[in-house]
Design a protein around this motif. Sequence first.
Motif, mmCIF file in Angstrom:
data_model
loop_
_atom_site.group_PDB
_atom_site.id
_atom_site.type_symbol
_atom_site.label_atom_id
_atom_site.label_comp_id
_atom_site.label_asym_id
_atom_site.label_seq_id
_atom_site.Cartn_x
_atom_site.Cartn_y
_atom_site.Cartn_z
ATOM 1 N N GLU A 11 121.702 -3.123 -68.898
ATOM 2 C CA GLU A 11 122.332 -4.391 -69.271
ATOM 3 C C GLU A 11 121.377 -5.559 -69.020
ATOM 4 O O GLU A 11 121.250 -6.458 -69.861
ATOM 5 C CB GLU A 11 123.635 -4.588 -68.493
ATOM 6 N N GLN A 12 120.720 -5.533 -67.861
ATOM 7 C CA GLN A 12 119.759 -6.595 -67.564
ATOM 8 C C GLN A 12 118.608 -6.580 -68.571
ATOM 9 O O GLN A 12 118.137 -7.631 -69.012
ATOM 10 C CB GLN A 12 119.204 -6.452 -66.149
ATOM 11 N N LEU A 13 118.166 -5.359 -68.926
ATOM 12 C CA LEU A 13 117.100 -5.230 -69.911
ATOM 13 C C LEU A 13 117.547 -5.791 -71.260
ATOM 14 O O LEU A 13 116.793 -6.518 -71.915
ATOM 15 C CB LEU A 13 116.676 -3.764 -70.060
ATOM 16 N N GLU A 14 118.770 -5.482 -71.682
ATOM 17 C CA GLU A 14 119.283 -5.998 -72.941
ATOM 18 C C GLU A 14 119.400 -7.523 -72.904
ATOM 19 O O GLU A 14 119.041 -8.202 -73.863
ATOM 20 C CB GLU A 14 120.644 -5.362 -73.281
ATOM 21 N N ARG A 15 119.902 -8.053 -71.772
ATOM 22 C CA ARG A 15 119.991 -9.505 -71.647
ATOM 23 C C ARG A 15 118.596 -10.127 -71.697
ATOM 24 O O ARG A 15 118.382 -11.165 -72.337
ATOM 25 C CB ARG A 15 120.707 -9.894 -70.353
ATOM 26 N N ALA A 16 117.650 -9.482 -71.027
ATOM 27 C CA ALA A 16 116.271 -9.993 -71.043
ATOM 28 C C ALA A 16 115.692 -9.914 -72.455
ATOM 29 O O ALA A 16 114.989 -10.836 -72.892
ATOM 30 C CB ALA A 16 115.396 -9.199 -70.073
#
Length: 181
Positions: A73-78
């Motif tokens: 999720e953090q990767l997608e947000r990034a």
Amino acid sequence: MKNLIDSFVSVGHWSSAGSFEFNTDILATNPINLSVVLGVLIFFGKGVCANKRKQRILSTIRNSEELRRGAIEQLERARVRLRKVEIEADEYRTNGYSEIEREKVNLINATCNSLERLENYKNETLFFEKQRAINQVRQQVLQQALQRALGTLNSCLNSELHFRTISANIGILGSVEEITD
């Protein structure tokens, strides 16, 4: 499992009629009895330890999966933020290039206008200087022509010719005066 343990416990209560006897006194046991007891404990305890270990492994896997999902999720947000920043950077770059082009065109146009004005000023200045020079030359030529004419008249005229010229001019003036009245 309880039935199996009960059967071993009941073996200890058997009468000593046979050659096998189960000694419950731990200090007085022989190595065979100890190995049997240890084997039973390991066999049944292994399941308990394995269950605890299995639970720890499963909870670790669950935690790892949750951390993995959080990281994804953090990767997608990034990635989304990166795309937004890249789009903004492209817009700034495009706007910057177009602004530079506009400024360049404006500067070229302003320079061309300034050059045209300077060319017009130059042409006007040249025209006025040319007119001034022409007028000076005309005045000089006129002065020279008048001086020559006066010189010629003075050398050619005598008093009689002079008198006739004045009379003719007076006659012309008299006829002009009659026409105007």
